[in-house]
Design a protein around this motif. Structure first.
Motif, mmCIF file in Angstrom:
data_model
loop_
_atom_site.group_PDB
_atom_site.id
_atom_site.type_symbol
_atom_site.label_atom_id
_atom_site.label_comp_id
_atom_site.label_asym_id
_atom_site.label_seq_id
_atom_site.Cartn_x
_atom_site.Cartn_y
_atom_site.Cartn_z
ATOM 1 N N LEU A 30 0.818 -1.216 0.000
ATOM 2 C CA LEU A 30 0.000 0.000 0.000
ATOM 3 C C LEU A 30 0.851 1.265 0.000
ATOM 4 C CD1 LEU A 30 -2.997 -0.770 2.363
ATOM 5 C CD2 LEU A 30 -3.073 -0.128 -0.051
ATOM 6 N N LEU A 31 2.106 1.133 0.438
ATOM 7 C CA LEU A 31 2.949 2.311 0.629
ATOM 8 C C LEU A 31 3.056 3.195 -0.614
ATOM 9 C CD1 LEU A 31 4.295 3.392 3.093
ATOM 10 C CD2 LEU A 31 6.461 2.390 2.327
ATOM 11 N N PRO A 32 3.356 2.603 -1.789
ATOM 12 C CA PRO A 32 3.484 3.471 -2.975
ATOM 13 C C PRO A 32 2.203 4.270 -3.230
ATOM 14 C CG PRO A 32 4.244 1.263 -3.454
ATOM 15 C CD PRO A 32 3.625 1.205 -2.092
ATOM 16 N N LEU A 33 1.053 3.610 -3.096
ATOM 17 C CA LEU A 33 -0.211 4.307 -3.319
ATOM 18 C C LEU A 33 -0.379 5.430 -2.305
ATOM 19 C CD1 LEU A 33 -2.848 4.331 -4.980
ATOM 20 C CD2 LEU A 33 -3.858 2.911 -3.192
ATOM 21 N N ALA A 34 -0.024 5.130 -1.049
ATOM 22 C CA ALA A 34 -0.146 6.150 -0.009
ATOM 23 C C ALA A 34 0.752 7.339 -0.325
ATOM 24 C CB ALA A 34 0.221 5.550 1.344
ATOM 25 N N VAL A 35 1.966 7.045 -0.720
ATOM 26 C CA VAL A 35 2.900 8.128 -1.057
ATOM 27 C C VAL A 35 2.351 8.973 -2.206
ATOM 28 C CG1 VAL A 35 5.175 8.616 -2.033
ATOM 29 C CG2 VAL A 35 4.929 6.939 -0.193
ATOM 30 N N MET A 36 1.821 8.277 -3.219
ATOM 31 C CA MET A 36 1.268 9.007 -4.361
ATOM 32 C C MET A 36 0.128 9.914 -3.922
ATOM 33 S SD MET A 36 1.257 6.052 -7.248
ATOM 34 C CE MET A 36 0.479 6.997 -8.549
ATOM 35 N N LEU A 37 -0.789 9.333 -3.136
ATOM 36 C CA LEU A 37 -1.938 10.115 -2.693
ATOM 37 C C LEU A 37 -1.498 11.319 -1.864
ATOM 38 C CD1 LEU A 37 -4.735 7.558 -1.759
ATOM 39 C CD2 LEU A 37 -4.927 9.531 -3.297
ATOM 40 N N LEU A 38 -0.595 11.066 -0.906
ATOM 41 C CA LEU A 38 -0.123 12.146 -0.036
ATOM 42 C C LEU A 38 0.538 13.242 -0.857
ATOM 43 C CD1 LEU A 38 1.361 10.252 3.046
ATOM 44 C CD2 LEU A 38 -0.727 11.623 2.926
#
Ligand SMILES: Nc1ncnc2c1ncn2[C@@H]1O[C@H](COP(=O)(O)OP(=O)(O)OP(=O)(O)O)[C@@H](O)[C@H]1O
Ligand SMILES: [Mg+2]
Lengths: 291, 372
Positions: A30-38
C-alpha cells in the motif's frame, strides 16, 4: 464461536505472528499508493520541506486540477484529460471486439470442429507468448499499407489482433466444458451456426465474458508500447501522455502533478477490478453449466 | 411403407471401424430398440440416423427419401439425448418451443403446442422454471416434451431413462409405452436395460462391436437367439450354457447330462431343431437352457413330450421372493434353476427337478453360433 477449546499461549503467539507478517506485507504494497496520494495533495513547498511520508500541512487539489486540465505533455499544455478520453476511445471498441471475436472463435473451435482445428488453436496459442516488440515493425508496415497509421482505428486494430489469442483461449476453455449435446439438440431443432451461438452459448457465457473484459481492459488500458508507436499526435492514450508529462523537462519538477496524473491514469483499471474482481475469480474457476 | 431404412451403413473414426454393414428397415409406427454392450456403436448409429455425424459409406432413407447427405434439420427427426441437453438459459416453455420457433411456427400456435405437450407430460406447473431448478425426472420429461412438441417422422431416444432411479424408470417406461400406443409414431430407442427392451420393443436389434447380430421380435430374440452372445445378453439371470455330448436316441438326437450323483441322463432335443446336427454326433456341443426351463416338478406338465424329471442336489439357494434361484451341477458345471420357493429342498439335499427341453437351444462350442 462454538469452539470452546482453550487456546494455548503458543498458538496465540503463532497467530499473532502470522497477522503481523500479513499486515506488514499489506503495508509494503500500500505504501506506494499512499505516497502518491499524499504527494498529490501537497503543495510544492510542502514537498520540498517535508519528507516523502510526512502528512501534508494543508490539503490542496491544485495539482489534480493542473494534471487534469493544464499540465504540459510535450508541446501542448492541456493536461491529461484529452488523453484520458483517447484511452477510452481505444479501449472500449478494442475490448468489445476482441471479446466478441474470441467468443466466436472459441465457439467454432469447440462446437464446429473442422479438420486441423486443434492445430489452428495451438498456433493461435503462440500469439499469447509473442512479445510486443516482435510485432512492432510488421504491424507498422501493415497499418501503413491499409492507411491506418497513427489513427485510433489502427490502434484498436492492433489491440484486437493481439488480444484475440487470449480471448480465444479463455472462451475455448470455457466452451469445451459445455456439453456438445446442447449444440446437437439445437441443430436438430433447426438452429444454424449463429442462432446457436446467440441463443444457446452466449447466454451461459457471462462468467467468461467478465473475465475477458477485465483482462482485456487492464491489458489495453495499461499498454504503453503499442500506444507510443502506433498513435498519432492527437490520439495518444493516457499512458503515453503520463510519460510525456513526467518527462517534460522545462521548469521545476512538479511531483504533486506527476502523482495526480499517475493516479488518474490508474483509476479506471482500479475501478473495473474493484467492481468486477470477484466475478473475475469466479469466472476463472467456473466449470460447465449444469443442463 | 418403411419409415426408416438403413442400408449397408459403415462408419469409421480414423482407422477404427465403429459401424460395420448395418442393415435395418423399420415400418411406420414401429418401436425399434437397440441394445448392446457399452461402446458397440449404438449412439454412433443414432447420430448417423439424425445426421449429426457423417457416415463413411451406405445410405439412410427416411419415409422413402434418401437423406444420407441432408443436414440434421432437414431430416425431420426429434431426438432425446441421454444427458437431456436442455438449453440452460431458457425456461421450460422456451425449451419446448425452440424447435417450433426455428421452424417458423407462429407464436400463438407455439403456445398452444407447448400447452398440449405440457399437459400430456404433466409439467404444466414447471413451464416457467429453468432446467437447473428441476429434478432429474422432471428434466427427463421436459426433454421428452421438446421432442414431442414437433411431429417428426421419427423419434430417437438415446438411453433416456438411464439417469433415473429405479422407481421413476419403471413409471417413465410405462409412460413411454402409453405414449407410443397413443401417438403411433416411429421410435428408435437405445437402452442398456433388457427389461426396458423386452417391454417396449416391437423389434430389438442386438449389436456387438458395430455389427447387428440379430434383428427380431423380443420373443424371438429371447427364444431363438442366433448365437451365444445374444442368448447370454438377454435374460436375467442369464441362460445356462452347459457343455454336453450329443448322443443318438430312438427319436433322434439328444444331449447327455450327468447330475451330482453321477447318474447320466440322455434328454432328447425336439425334432424340429435337429436339422443341422448330423456332423456332431458324440461331439461336445453347448446346451442353452434358461433358468426358468429348469423348475420344480409341475405335475400337470409332466406328460409333455420334452419335460423330464431328474434328481439334483441343491448347492446354493437365493430366494428372490416370487421364486427361488438354486444352483445345481450338470456335467460338473454350475447351472441355475428357478423354482417355486415352497418346493425347495434344503441346501445339500436332493430334489426332483423338471427340465423343459422344448425350448432348449444348442450352440457350436467354437464359433458360438447356433446349431439347433
Ligand atoms: N468421435 C469419436 N472418435 C473416435 N472414436 C469414437 C468417437 N465417438 C465414438 N467413438 C468410438 O466408437 C465406438 C462406439 O461408440 P458409441 O458412443 O456409439 O457407443 P455406445 O454403443 O453408444 O456405448 P454406450 O452404451 O456406452 O453409450 C466406441 O468404441 C467409441 O470409443
Ligand atoms: Mg451411447
Amino acid at each position: 464461536m462454538t469452539n470452546t477449546r482453550p487456546v494455548s499461549t503458543g498458538e496465540r503467539l503463532a497467530r499473532g505472528g502470522i497477522y503481523a507478517i500479513l499486515i506488514a506485507a499489506a503495508l509494503v504494497y500500500l505504501l506506494p499508493l499512499a505516497v502518491m496520494l499524499l504527494t498529490s495533495v501537497k503543495t510544492l513547498d510542502d514537498i520540498r520541506t517535508g519528507n516523502i511520508l510526512s502528512l501534508p500541512v494543508e490539503i490542496v487539489f491544485d495539482a489534480w486540477h493542473k494534471a487534469w486540465s493544464n499540465a504540459c505533455t510535450g508541446v501542448s499544455c492541456n493536461g491529461v484529460s484529452g488523453f484520458f478520453w483517447n484511452s477510452f476511445q481505444i479501449v472500449i471498441p478494442a475490448v468489445l471486439i476482441s471479446t466478441f471475436v474470441g467468443a466466436l472463435n472459441g465457439y467454432a473451435l469447440t462446437k464446429w470442429r473442422f479438420k486441423g482445428s486443434e492445430l489452428f488453436f495451438a498456433l493461435m496459442l503462440f500469439g499469447c507468448f509473442i512479445p510486443f516488440q516482435v510485432v512492432l515493425l510488421p504491424m507498422a508496415q501493415t497499418l501503413g499499407y491499409v492507411g491506418l497509421a497513427n489513427t485510433t482505428t489502427g490502434l484498436v486494430f492492433v489491440h484486437v489482433v493481439y488480444g484475440i489469442a487470449f480471448t480465444t483461449l479463455f472462451f475455448r476453455n470455457f466452451y469445451v466444458g459445455i456439453p456438445n449435446e446442447l449444440v446437437l439438440a439445437a441443430k436438430l431443432d433447426g438452429a444454424g451456426f449463429f442462432t446457436i451461438f446467440w441463443r444457446i452459448l452466449l447466454p451461459v457465457s457471462a462468467p467468461i465474458i467478465v473475465v475477458c473484459i477485465i483482462w482485456q481492459f487492464t491489458q489495453i488500458w495499461n499498454d504503453f508500447l503499442f500506444g507510443v508507436v502506433f498513435s498519432g499526435q492527437d490520439t495518444k492514450p493516457i499512458t503515453v501522455a503520463l510519460n510525456n508529462l513526467v518527462n517534460t523537462t522545462t521548469g521545476v519538477k512538479e511531483y504533486n502533478v506527476d502523482m495526480a496524473a499517475a493516479i488518474i491514469a490508474a483509476l479506471p483499471t482500479l475501478v473495473v477490478y474493484v467492481a468486477a474482481g470477484k466475478y473475475f475469480v469466479r469466472g476463472l474457476t467456473a466449470g460447465a453449466v449444469k443442463g | 411403407m418403411s419409415a426408416l431404412e438403413i442400408n449397408k451403413v459403415f462408419k469409421d473414426y480414423g482407422k477404427v471401424r465403429v459401424l460395420k454393414d448395418i442393415n435395418i428397415s423399420i415400418d411406420s409406427g414401429e418401436f425399434l430398440i437397440l441394445v448392446g454392450p457399452s461402446g458397440c456403436g449404438k449412439s454412433t448409429l443414432m447420430n448417423a440416423i439424425a445426421g449429426l455425424d457423417d457416415i463413411t459409406a451406405g445410405e439412410i432413407r427416411i419415409g422413402g427419401d434418401d437423406v444420407t447427405h441432408r443436414s440434421p434439420k432437414d431430416r425431420d427427426i426429434a431426438m432425446v439425448f441421454q444427458s437431456y441437453a436442455l438449453y440452460p438459459s431458457m425456461s421450460v416453455r422456451e425449451n419446448i418451443a425452440f424447435g417450433l420457433e426455428m421452424r417458423k411456427v407462429a407464436k400463438t400456435e407455439r403456445d398452444q403446442e407447448v400447452e398440449r405437450v405440457a399437459k400430456m407430460l404433466q409439467i404444466e406447473h414447471l413451464l416457467d422454471r429453468k432446467p437447473a431448478q428441476l429434478s432429474g425426472g422432471q428434466r427427463q420429461r421436459v426433454a421428452m416434451g421438446r421432442a414431442l412438441a414437433r411431429k417428426p417422422k421419427i423419434y430417437l431416444f438415446d438411453e433416456p431413462l438411464s439417469n433415473l432411479d429405479a422407481k421413476l424408470r419403471v413409471e417413465m417406461r410405462t409412460e413411454i409405452k402409453k405414449l407410443h400406443q397413443r401417438l403411433g409414431t416411429t421410435i428408435v430407442y437405445v437402452t442398456h436395460d433388457q427389461i426396458e427392451a423386452m417391454t417396449l420393443a416391437d423389434r430389438i436389434a442386438v449389436m456387438k462391436d458395430g455389427v447387428v447380430l440379430q434383428l427380431d421380435s423380443p420373443q424371438n430374440i429371447y427364444d431363438n437367439p442366433v448365437n451365444m452372445f445374444v442368448a447370454g445378453f438377454m435374460g436375467s439371470p442369464a441362460m445356462n450354457f452347459i457343455k454336453a455330448p450329443l448322443v443318438k436316441l430312438d427319436q433322434g438326437y439328444g444331449v447327455s447330462l450327468t447330475n451330482q450323483a453321477g447318474d447320466t441322463y440322455a434328454l432328447p432335443v425336439p425334432q424340429a431343431k435337429q436339422g443341422s446336427l448330423d456332423g456332431w454326433l458324440n461331439k461336445e456341443v453347448i446346451l442353452g437352457l434358461r433358468p426358468e426351463q429348469i423348475t420344480h416338478v409341475m405335475p400337470h406338465r409332466q406328460s409333455e413330450p420334452f419335460c423330464h424329471t431328474l434328481p439334483c442336489r441343491v448347492e446354493v439357494a437365493e430366494p428372490t421372493g416370487a421364486d427361488t434361484l438354486i444352483e445345481i451341477f450338470f456335467n460338473g458345471q454350475e447351472v441355475d434353476a428357478r423354482i417355486e420357493p415352497r418346493s425347495q429342498a434344503p441346501v445339500g439335499q436332493v430334489m426332483e427337478l423338471m427340465l423343459d427341453m422344448s425350448k432348449a437351444v444348442l450352440f457350436n462350442p467354437e464359433t458360438q453360433d447356433r446349431l439347433a
